[in-house]
Design an enzyme around this catalytic site. Sequence first.
Site, PDB file in Angstrom:
ATOM      1  N   CYS A 319       0.815  -1.214   0.000  1.00 47.45           N
ATOM      2  CA  CYS A 319       0.000   0.000   0.000  1.00 47.45           C
ATOM      3  C   CYS A 319       0.850   1.267   0.000  1.00 47.45           C
ATOM      4  CB  CYS A 319      -0.872  -0.039   1.245  1.00 47.45           C
ATOM      5  SG  CYS A 319      -1.841   1.419   1.447  1.00 47.45           S
ATOM      6  N   ARG A 418     -12.370   0.339  -5.815  1.00 52.14           N
ATOM      7  CA  ARG A 418     -11.923   0.303  -4.424  1.00 52.14           C
ATOM      8  C   ARG A 418     -11.516   1.691  -3.932  1.00 52.14           C
ATOM      9  NH1 ARG A 418      -7.537  -1.048  -0.974  1.00 52.14           N
ATOM     10  NH2 ARG A 418      -8.332  -2.449   0.619  1.00 52.14           N
ATOM     11  N   ASN A 460       1.398 -18.274  26.885  1.00 53.36           N
ATOM     12  CA  ASN A 460       2.215 -17.357  27.693  1.00 53.36           C
ATOM     13  C   ASN A 460       1.350 -16.277  28.333  1.00 53.36           C
ATOM     14  OD1 ASN A 460       4.484 -17.767  25.105  1.00 53.36           O
ATOM     15  ND2 ASN A 460       4.994 -18.329  27.199  1.00 53.36           N
TER      16      ASN A 460
HETATM   17  P1  IMP Z   1      -0.868  -7.111   3.673  1.00 53.55           P
HETATM   18  O1  IMP Z   1      -1.391  -8.320   4.376  1.00 53.55           O
HETATM   19  O2  IMP Z   1      -0.014  -6.242   4.549  1.00 53.55           O
HETATM   20  O3  IMP Z   1      -0.196  -7.434   2.377  1.00 53.55           O
HETATM   21  O4  IMP Z   1      -2.138  -6.187   3.347  1.00 53.55           O
HETATM   22  C1  IMP Z   1      -3.237  -6.635   2.594  1.00 53.55           C
HETATM   23  C2  IMP Z   1      -4.291  -5.556   2.605  1.00 53.55           C
HETATM   24  O5  IMP Z   1      -3.824  -4.384   1.913  1.00 53.55           O
HETATM   25  C3  IMP Z   1      -5.562  -5.906   1.853  1.00 53.55           C
HETATM   26  O6  IMP Z   1      -6.432  -6.713   2.580  1.00 53.55           O
HETATM   27  C4  IMP Z   1      -6.161  -4.530   1.578  1.00 53.55           C
HETATM   28  O7  IMP Z   1      -6.872  -4.010   2.666  1.00 53.55           O
HETATM   29  C5  IMP Z   1      -4.943  -3.672   1.378  1.00 53.55           C
HETATM   30  N1  IMP Z   1      -4.655  -3.421  -0.052  1.00 53.55           N
HETATM   31  C6  IMP Z   1      -4.770  -4.243  -1.113  1.00 53.55           C
HETATM   32  N2  IMP Z   1      -4.345  -3.660  -2.251  1.00 53.55           N
HETATM   33  C7  IMP Z   1      -3.972  -2.422  -1.911  1.00 53.55           C
HETATM   34  C8  IMP Z   1      -3.435  -1.332  -2.651  1.00 53.55           C
HETATM   35  O8  IMP Z   1      -3.179  -1.384  -3.854  1.00 53.55           O
HETATM   36  N3  IMP Z   1      -3.217  -0.184  -1.939  1.00 53.55           N
HETATM   37  C9  IMP Z   1      -3.481  -0.086  -0.617  1.00 53.55           C
HETATM   38  N4  IMP Z   1      -3.923  -1.108   0.135  1.00 53.55           N
HETATM   39  C10 IMP Z   1      -4.177  -2.259  -0.509  1.00 53.55           C
END
Ligand code: IMP
Length: 501
Positions: A319, A418, A460
């Site tokens: 993100c 989105r 724990n």
């Molecule tokens: P990760 O588990 O840290 O990789 O985060 C996944 C989450 O990032 C997803 O469930 C979304 O809420 C968010 N996400 C997905 N695609 C994007 C993007 O292109 N930009 C910002 N957030 C994203």
Amino acid sequence: MAYFYNEPSRTFSEYLLVPNLSTKECMPGNVELKTPLVKYRVGEKPSLQLNIPVASAIMQSVSDNNMAIALAKCGGVSFVYGSQSIENQAEMVRKVKKYKAGFVVSDSNLRPDNTLRDVVDIKERTGHSTIAVTEDGTPTGRLVGIVTSRDYRLSRASLDQKINEFMTPFSQLIYGQEGITLKEANDMIWEHKLNCLPIIDDQQKLVYLVFRKDYDSHKENPNELLDGSKRLIVGAGINTRDYKERVTALVDAGVDLVCIDSSDGYSEWQSDTIKWIKENFQGEVKVGAGNVVDREGFRYLVAAGADFIKVGIGGGSICITREQKGIGRGQASSVIEVSAARDEYLKETGIYIPICSDGGIVHDYHIVLALAMGADFVMLGRYFARFDESPTRKIKVGGNFVKEYWGEGSNRARNWQRYDMGGDSKLGFEEGVDSYVPYAGKLKDNLDTTIHKIKSTMCNCGALSVYELQQKARLTLVSATSIKEGGAHDVILKDKELSSS
Ligand code: IMP
């Protein structure tokens, strides 16, 4: 004047758990990870629960039907990505709902006029050596034969030879009729010394394949997440634009719950979408909403009727929303505030609204932190993208295997819905990146380890359930110096020394 928060917004790595008394009962084998997935009145049972507190992200590079099947078998839930046509998404949901342990929809199929070259290609691509030959080459076409590597090795066929010249034709096949139980199918496999039993309908159309090796799969998956008809549970992402057609098609395909997928859920569009779903599909499908990061956003979506609330803006690994727009909040601060709002709402109404912490989980212990801070389950993208079951390519980069992983807000995904604020229908700028993640193998192997770690950390903390963890956990902020102390320090790591010499 603008509002200023007193506290800086904080993320998971700034916290640690302080142990509580572990009684003799506190052993990983005694920890129960069942957790609510949708809202319920206290004293009643939630209509949907997870057997492990984990969901896979609503992303093209993470959650398709294969991921959904693999994760539901382990007790979690996937939300099949919505940034695709309604028909494709509904088809993916249908495949999950039709899945029966041991009964596999054939994914390597050819026509009788294809050649051995096509067989070799498909084998390289999928790794499967049993290929169903159907009249039209589809997984559910009329079955005319089966090809295994044995057939073409024995016939010494040339690469241009047509399949119908060396396949085992239907007339020589042992097959089962649709409706057969797994036990009956397996008895046939043993009796006839088969590796694979095709199951056909009364028009000779292929329905499933049953493989000898799959027989024990349900015994290996005691946590399987099943609906009342013993089908796997599956979710799907939706948007606030085409939701009327999309939700209708998804419900028809058997989806259990949908979730509005948006980077910023505190909006009138989400409220309208939730209300429409509740008016038209009450009792048929549950709806989650988000993402929000504070009490106001939570109250707003709950007032509209949301069944669970997803929390997190800007913390995902792919993100760049915070860099692009300066919008977001540290994931820990968001979860802590929204959980407090949930508890306040519970006191007022007697209704419990589950919270999902979405994005920014880097280490397994972050999952325990999120739960301890009040989340009921977590959503992970990067974590699942690394596995065989994610829909993306596995490739070799710099000598190591990696898998592709891209954000929904990247130009690659083009999921403008989105990020849409009701304006024109395109991505004006990117809010996500296109990346690689290290390849990590099979979902189940990795998830088993993660779950074991979660359970032992909970021990724990003296907690034998997610609820107990939420009540009992003691959390402390860490200083920058103590973060350094947390890793290996002041020693020479052996593998580093070897690799540099
Ligand atoms: P990760 O588990 O840290 O990789 O985060 C996944 C989450 O990032 C997803 O469930 C979304 O809420 C968010 N996400 C997905 N695609 C994007 C993007 O292109 N930009 C910002 N957030 C994203």
